[in-house]
Scaffold this motif. Sequence first.
Motif, PDB file in Angstrom:
ATOM      1  N   SER A  10     -21.883 -32.192  -5.576  1.00  0.00           N
ATOM      2  CA  SER A  10     -21.351 -31.050  -6.119  1.00  0.00           C
ATOM      3  C   SER A  10     -21.402 -29.722  -5.149  1.00  0.00           C
ATOM      4  O   SER A  10     -20.567 -28.805  -5.245  1.00  0.00           O
ATOM      5  CB  SER A  10     -22.166 -30.444  -7.329  1.00  0.00           C
ATOM      6  OG  SER A  10     -23.589 -30.353  -6.725  1.00  0.00           O
ATOM      7  N   PHE A  11     -22.476 -29.707  -4.119  1.00  0.00           N
ATOM      8  CA  PHE A  11     -22.201 -28.753  -3.163  1.00  0.00           C
ATOM      9  C   PHE A  11     -21.226 -28.852  -2.401  1.00  0.00           C
ATOM     10  O   PHE A  11     -20.538 -27.884  -1.841  1.00  0.00           O
ATOM     11  CB  PHE A  11     -23.527 -28.938  -2.149  1.00  0.00           C
ATOM     12  CG  PHE A  11     -24.780 -28.340  -2.486  1.00  0.00           C
ATOM     13  CD1 PHE A  11     -24.944 -28.041  -3.872  1.00  0.00           C
ATOM     14  CD2 PHE A  11     -25.801 -28.147  -1.794  1.00  0.00           C
ATOM     15  CE1 PHE A  11     -26.197 -27.664  -4.452  1.00  0.00           C
ATOM     16  CE2 PHE A  11     -27.096 -27.604  -2.229  1.00  0.00           C
ATOM     17  CZ  PHE A  11     -27.255 -27.567  -3.699  1.00  0.00           C
ATOM     18  N   THR A  12     -20.645 -29.906  -2.110  1.00  0.00           N
ATOM     19  CA  THR A  12     -19.408 -30.302  -1.181  1.00  0.00           C
ATOM     20  C   THR A  12     -18.159 -29.714  -2.078  1.00  0.00           C
ATOM     21  O   THR A  12     -17.328 -29.197  -1.628  1.00  0.00           O
ATOM     22  CB  THR A  12     -19.071 -31.800  -0.898  1.00  0.00           C
ATOM     23  OG1 THR A  12     -20.444 -32.218  -0.189  1.00  0.00           O
ATOM     24  CG2 THR A  12     -18.145 -32.162  -0.043  1.00  0.00           C
ATOM     25  N   TRP A  13     -18.273 -30.152  -3.301  1.00  0.00           N
ATOM     26  CA  TRP A  13     -17.089 -29.679  -4.243  1.00  0.00           C
ATOM     27  C   TRP A  13     -16.876 -28.252  -4.339  1.00  0.00           C
ATOM     28  O   TRP A  13     -16.028 -27.553  -4.171  1.00  0.00           O
ATOM     29  CB  TRP A  13     -17.439 -30.214  -5.749  1.00  0.00           C
ATOM     30  CG  TRP A  13     -16.343 -29.593  -6.713  1.00  0.00           C
ATOM     31  CD1 TRP A  13     -15.296 -30.211  -7.096  1.00  0.00           C
ATOM     32  CD2 TRP A  13     -16.400 -28.576  -7.491  1.00  0.00           C
ATOM     33  NE1 TRP A  13     -14.582 -29.400  -7.923  1.00  0.00           N
ATOM     34  CE2 TRP A  13     -15.326 -28.272  -8.241  1.00  0.00           C
ATOM     35  CE3 TRP A  13     -17.568 -27.539  -7.612  1.00  0.00           C
ATOM     36  CZ2 TRP A  13     -15.352 -27.058  -9.147  1.00  0.00           C
ATOM     37  CZ3 TRP A  13     -17.331 -26.335  -8.496  1.00  0.00           C
ATOM     38  CH2 TRP A  13     -16.209 -26.151  -8.985  1.00  0.00           C
ATOM     39  N   PHE A  14     -18.170 -27.344  -4.109  1.00  0.00           N
ATOM     40  CA  PHE A  14     -18.270 -26.124  -4.139  1.00  0.00           C
ATOM     41  C   PHE A  14     -17.516 -25.598  -2.826  1.00  0.00           C
ATOM     42  O   PHE A  14     -16.816 -24.472  -3.167  1.00  0.00           O
ATOM     43  CB  PHE A  14     -19.712 -25.643  -4.386  1.00  0.00           C
ATOM     44  CG  PHE A  14     -19.654 -24.042  -4.478  1.00  0.00           C
ATOM     45  CD1 PHE A  14     -19.695 -23.331  -5.613  1.00  0.00           C
ATOM     46  CD2 PHE A  14     -19.753 -23.457  -3.258  1.00  0.00           C
ATOM     47  CE1 PHE A  14     -19.964 -21.941  -5.585  1.00  0.00           C
ATOM     48  CE2 PHE A  14     -19.864 -21.878  -3.466  1.00  0.00           C
ATOM     49  CZ  PHE A  14     -20.067 -21.410  -4.573  1.00  0.00           C
ATOM     50  N   GLN A  15     -17.993 -26.066  -1.752  1.00  0.00           N
ATOM     51  CA  GLN A  15     -17.343 -25.617  -0.726  1.00  0.00           C
ATOM     52  C   GLN A  15     -15.559 -25.487  -0.674  1.00  0.00           C
ATOM     53  O   GLN A  15     -15.070 -25.002  -0.078  1.00  0.00           O
ATOM     54  CB  GLN A  15     -17.708 -26.469   0.587  1.00  0.00           C
ATOM     55  CG  GLN A  15     -19.384 -26.301   1.087  1.00  0.00           C
ATOM     56  CD  GLN A  15     -19.620 -24.686   1.554  1.00  0.00           C
ATOM     57  OE1 GLN A  15     -18.746 -23.897   2.110  1.00  0.00           O
ATOM     58  NE2 GLN A  15     -20.864 -24.339   1.242  1.00  0.00           N
TER      59      GLN A  15
END
Lengths: 222, 222
Positions: free
Chosen positions: A207-212
């Motif tokens: 999810s952190f990657t999705w946010f980026q």
Amino acid sequence: MDAIEELAIQPCTSSLYLRPFRLTYRQNGTKKFWDFMRTHDSVSVLIFNTSRQCFVVVKQFRPAVYMCEVERQHPQLFQNRDKESFSRLEDPLPAVVGVTYELCAGIVDKPHLSLEEIACEEILEECGYRVPVTNLKKITSYRSGVGVTGSRQTLFYAEVTDQMRTSEGGGQPEEGELIEVVEIPLEDSMKFAYDETLPKTMGVIFSFTWFQNNIAPKLPKK
Amino acid sequence: MDAIEELAIQPCTSSLYLRPFRLTYRQNGTKKFWDFMRTHDSVSVLIFNTSRQCFVVVKQFRPAVYMCEVERQHPQLFQNRDKESFSRLEDPLPAVVGVTYELCAGIVDKPHLSLEEIACEEILEECGYRVPVTNLKKITSYRSGVGVTGSRQTLFYAEVTDQMRTSEGGGQPEEGELIEVVEIPLEDSMKFAYDETLPKTMGVIFSFTWFQNNIAPKLPKK
């Protein structure tokens, strides 16, 4: 840090939480069986606090994770034990080896509530933010533990502000929950995601990657 | 598509595969217990075929996923059953509702092999590519099923070519594995990742996203 004491394990012959079943079937003519467990579907939420540009995640002691580490040090612990044995752990590892970083999450066990409503309840209970259902954006859903449970997890994204914080969060102590709310600054988040010394779920990393990829490019420049 | 017939379920009182334990402990002074299951750690691999610019994933019938869908249609199925009951599923759902797309993966149960060596064995067994250990790049590791198993999963990336394909793959039929190797063209991969009508694990979605961020920018232009 939590004090974890008086650890003991025993085989579990009956559990309200683990409900094992066996499915027998014939696949392309061959007779087979598969043991699995019934669990609930679940929701999890990537929470981003726009007031302070940080992610809000939870941290808690997970007995199953802890015992994986104990077994790594004492591989014989779970072997050859009869149904009645009960063993006290001598010289237990520090509790911190069983503490994981996770997204705010909960099981889907209220048929009268939507997934979004359940997610909002968890955000309030665990993290202390009162978020309108309309603030939730579904990221996607997927299958978890396909070998054992196969349940569906739905992942949401929610933006919160400091003004929405109405309590400390921390889960429901009367249900034994003891959850620490942790803020991860946006600028540290990818380093955090890939730091393997900090135990975490794939949900955090994904999810952190999705946010980026999806949200960060649209953030107002500082 | 697989033919799945003669389905029946029963409560599972003893299993070689599901090993439940109960941990009792005192957390910050409060006595608690937690039921969990021992499982093995695991490895999974994002495989990219550079000859044809596609991902190589596996597809298989997962009884646990299938039974989640059955319960969604027949919520009473798992309720109030005694230990001895055994019920045949009438009018079963089509097998396809239990078929998931997953990364090539395997459990870590060979102490004399490294994680990379186990991953290479799985690539060969499941997907038919003979890959040197040095071709594997670790992406990261994380905790799975933190409530129930807590095991560590390590995710690798492997590039393969058509020349490395030495067999059809498909898993080990003698162990009951029946795995279909599926190629997802790179240009379709993000659409595939977020298509919720195709059941898949988060590992597929995350690793495809990781590839877009980390590998795709460096690919030679067509």
